[in-house]
Write a protein that holds these residues in place. Structure first.
Motif, short mmCIF file in Angstrom:
data_model
loop_
_atom_site.label_atom_id
_atom_site.label_comp_id
_atom_site.label_asym_id
_atom_site.label_seq_id
_atom_site.Cartn_x
_atom_site.Cartn_y
_atom_site.Cartn_z
N GLU A 94 51.71 104.85 22.45
CA GLU A 94 50.54 105.12 21.61
C GLU A 94 50.91 105.93 20.36
O GLU A 94 50.26 105.80 19.31
CB GLU A 94 49.48 105.89 22.40
N SER A 95 51.91 106.79 20.46
CA SER A 95 52.20 107.70 19.35
C SER A 95 53.10 107.10 18.29
O SER A 95 53.18 107.61 17.17
CB SER A 95 52.85 108.98 19.88
N LEU A 96 53.76 105.99 18.59
CA LEU A 96 54.77 105.46 17.67
C LEU A 96 54.26 104.31 16.82
O LEU A 96 54.52 104.27 15.62
CB LEU A 96 55.99 105.00 18.48
N TYR A 113 51.29 95.95 17.24
CA TYR A 113 51.52 95.32 18.56
C TYR A 113 50.85 93.95 18.63
O TYR A 113 51.41 93.00 19.20
CB TYR A 113 50.95 96.20 19.67
N ASP A 114 49.65 93.84 18.06
CA ASP A 114 48.89 92.60 18.17
C ASP A 114 49.57 91.43 17.44
O ASP A 114 49.26 90.27 17.71
CB ASP A 114 47.48 92.78 17.60
N LYS A 115 50.49 91.76 16.54
CA LYS A 115 51.25 90.70 15.87
C LYS A 115 52.27 90.06 16.82
O LYS A 115 52.91 89.08 16.47
CB LYS A 115 51.98 91.26 14.65
N ASN A 116 52.39 90.69 18.01
CA ASN A 116 53.35 90.20 19.03
C ASN A 116 54.75 90.10 18.44
O ASN A 116 55.50 89.16 18.67
CB ASN A 116 52.92 88.84 19.59
N GLN A 117 55.10 91.12 17.64
CA GLN A 117 56.39 91.15 16.97
C GLN A 117 57.52 91.19 18.00
O GLN A 117 57.44 91.87 19.01
CB GLN A 117 56.48 92.36 16.05
N THR A 118 58.58 90.49 17.72
CA THR A 118 59.78 90.53 18.56
C THR A 118 60.99 90.79 17.69
O THR A 118 60.99 90.51 16.48
CB THR A 118 60.00 89.21 19.32
N TYR A 119 62.01 91.37 18.30
CA TYR A 119 63.29 91.54 17.62
C TYR A 119 64.23 90.50 18.21
O TYR A 119 64.63 90.57 19.36
CB TYR A 119 63.86 92.93 17.88
N ASN A 120 64.59 89.50 17.43
CA ASN A 120 65.40 88.43 17.97
C ASN A 120 66.65 88.16 17.12
O ASN A 120 67.22 87.09 17.17
CB ASN A 120 64.58 87.14 18.09
N LYS A 150 72.37 90.17 16.35
CA LYS A 150 73.25 91.33 16.47
C LYS A 150 72.79 92.30 17.56
O LYS A 150 73.51 93.20 17.93
CB LYS A 150 73.33 92.08 15.14
N LYS A 151 71.57 92.14 18.04
CA LYS A 151 71.03 93.08 19.01
C LYS A 151 70.51 92.34 20.24
O LYS A 151 70.00 91.22 20.14
CB LYS A 151 69.91 93.91 18.38
N LYS A 152 70.63 92.99 21.37
CA LYS A 152 70.21 92.38 22.63
C LYS A 152 68.84 92.95 23.01
O LYS A 152 68.74 94.05 23.53
CB LYS A 152 71.25 92.66 23.72
N HIS A 153 67.80 92.22 22.70
CA HIS A 153 66.45 92.66 22.95
C HIS A 153 65.75 91.70 23.91
O HIS A 153 66.25 90.62 24.22
CB HIS A 153 65.66 92.74 21.64
N PHE A 154 64.58 92.13 24.35
CA PHE A 154 63.81 91.26 25.24
C PHE A 154 62.34 91.39 24.88
O PHE A 154 61.90 92.42 24.36
CB PHE A 154 64.03 91.69 26.70
N GLY A 155 61.59 90.36 25.17
CA GLY A 155 60.13 90.44 25.08
C GLY A 155 59.61 90.86 23.72
O GLY A 155 60.26 90.75 22.69
N SER A 156 58.36 91.33 23.74
CA SER A 156 57.68 91.76 22.53
C SER A 156 58.05 93.20 22.19
O SER A 156 58.66 93.91 22.99
CB SER A 156 56.17 91.66 22.72
N LEU A 157 57.66 93.63 21.00
CA LEU A 157 57.88 95.01 20.59
C LEU A 157 57.23 95.97 21.59
O LEU A 157 57.83 96.98 21.99
CB LEU A 157 57.30 95.23 19.19
N LYS A 158 56.02 95.66 22.01
CA LYS A 158 55.33 96.53 22.96
C LYS A 158 56.06 96.59 24.30
O LYS A 158 56.15 97.64 24.93
CB LYS A 158 53.89 96.04 23.17
N ASP A 159 56.60 95.45 24.72
CA ASP A 159 57.36 95.43 25.97
C ASP A 159 58.53 96.41 25.92
O ASP A 159 58.78 97.16 26.87
CB ASP A 159 57.90 94.03 26.24
N MET A 160 59.23 96.39 24.80
CA MET A 160 60.40 97.27 24.67
C MET A 160 60.00 98.73 24.57
O MET A 160 60.63 99.61 25.18
CB MET A 160 61.23 96.84 23.47
#
Length: 351
Positions: free
Chosen positions: A57-59, A65-72, A75-85
């Protein structure tokens, strides 16, 4: 300018740098992994370990979040949506207390970067020795005010900031009576291109604002943070992980234990080697001078009564006799005794 950073560490430009192992969110939400990283940072020689204090909530706003942004990016090993991470990687209040207590038991400074006033208050309750403000919050003046009134040192990262923005942040902190400020030169790219790093900003910022300056590093490897020490960096903040292949935001650009050990040990060596601007010949060099410098010796047998010329002399080790630069004072003098070939000349040989 000198700043009392912790109870046993005063920082100033060209001091032995204070090394912060920035674990950040590299614990990946696993408290046992966080403790393993603390242990490894201590073994590497770091003065402090630092985390990040935020909640879902603070960040970040709901709109983001509603944009369902992902980091894909590859160079980086990410998973799921921004909110998931964010939800997976943040530290709870209870985990803050557990990690702070663990650091206390291991005798290493516990630090964390707050991202809201509530998190500032949490860290104050945990009695952190100073507050680190992230580059993204340099223009968050209300947060700066909230931290400044606590009177503790503030380590302020300057990534993405113009000189005028840095000046405004400093003025905001100073307006609350707090002049315990350390700036960190920082490039907020992970990793930056070498030509964008501009390490000369370290002495520039110190000269411009009069406060000690350190370096928050996002490069890969050890050469750039070590180079910063030669330019006066009083703090090195370097992302840290036990395994660069772990999933997460910052593992790839983080120092591993081998690299952190090199940064900690070599930064001390560099700091000690910097010395000062006065030319000093050490006692060891003075002693070596007697062995390695040359003295005036006879280039040929010199007979009593001979008036000497420059051709009568050569210059050979050791340096315990007449030094070469004084040979000219001998020219034209008369030998009062026979002098053998290669014999070291003394003033008493002539009149």
């Amino acid at each position: 300018m000198k700043i009392q950073l912790t109870s046993n560490k005063v920082v100033y430009n060209y001091c032995e740098p204070y090394i912060i192992a920035e674990i950040g969110a590299n614990h990946n939400g696993d408290i046992e992994l966080a403790k393993k990283m603390i242990d490894s940072a201590i073994e590497s020689g770091a003065d402090a370990v630092k985390f990040q204090s935020w909640t879902p909530e603070s960040l970040i706003s709901k709109e983001e979040y509603d944009k369902n942004q992902t980091y894909n990016d590859s160079k980086k090993k990410h998973f799921g949506s921004l909110k998931d991470m964010v939800e997976a990687y943040y530290l709870t209040k209870e985990q803050h207390y557990e990690l702070a207590e663990y650091c206390k038991s291991r005798k290493v400074d516990f630090l964390s970067t707050p991202f809201s006033k509530e998190e500032v208050d949490l860290l104050e309750n945990l009695n952190v020795p100073f507050f680190k403000i992230a580059s993204m919050d340099l223009n968050n003046l209300e947060l700066l005010k909230h931290v400044a009134v606590l009177g503790k040192p503030i380590v302020l990262s300057t990534g993405m900031a113009t000189i005028s923005e840095i000046e405004k942040a400093i003025e905001t902190i100073e307006s609350k009576g707090n002049r315990n400020i350390i700036l960190l030169h920082c490039i907020s790219i992970y990793p930056p291109e070498y030509e964008d790093i501009h390490l000369r900003n370290i002495p520039m910022l110190e000269k411009t604002f009069g406060y000690p300056v350190g370096f928050s590093d996002h490069t890969i490897g050890t050469s750039i943070p070590l180079a910063s020490v030669a330019l006066g960096s009083c703090i090195i903040e370097k992302h840290f992980t036990t395994d660069k292949n772990l999933p997460g935001w910052d593992h790839e650009i983080s120092a591993d234990p081998k690299e952190m050990t090199e940064i900690c040990s070599q930064s001390k060596n560099i700091s000690r080697s910097m010395g000062n601007f006065r030319r000093i010949v050490s006692k060891a060099e003075q002693e070596k001078k007697l062995k390695f410098r040359r003295s005036v010796v006879a280039s040929k047998p010199i007979r009593e009564g001979h008036k000497v010329t420059l051709e009568d002399f050569l210059f050979k080790r050791p340096g315990t006799g007449i030094p070469p630069e004084e040979v000219y004072a001998l020219i034209g003098k008369t030998a009062i005794r026979d002098i053998q070939l290669d014999k070291m000349i003394s003033w008493e040989d002539f009149r």
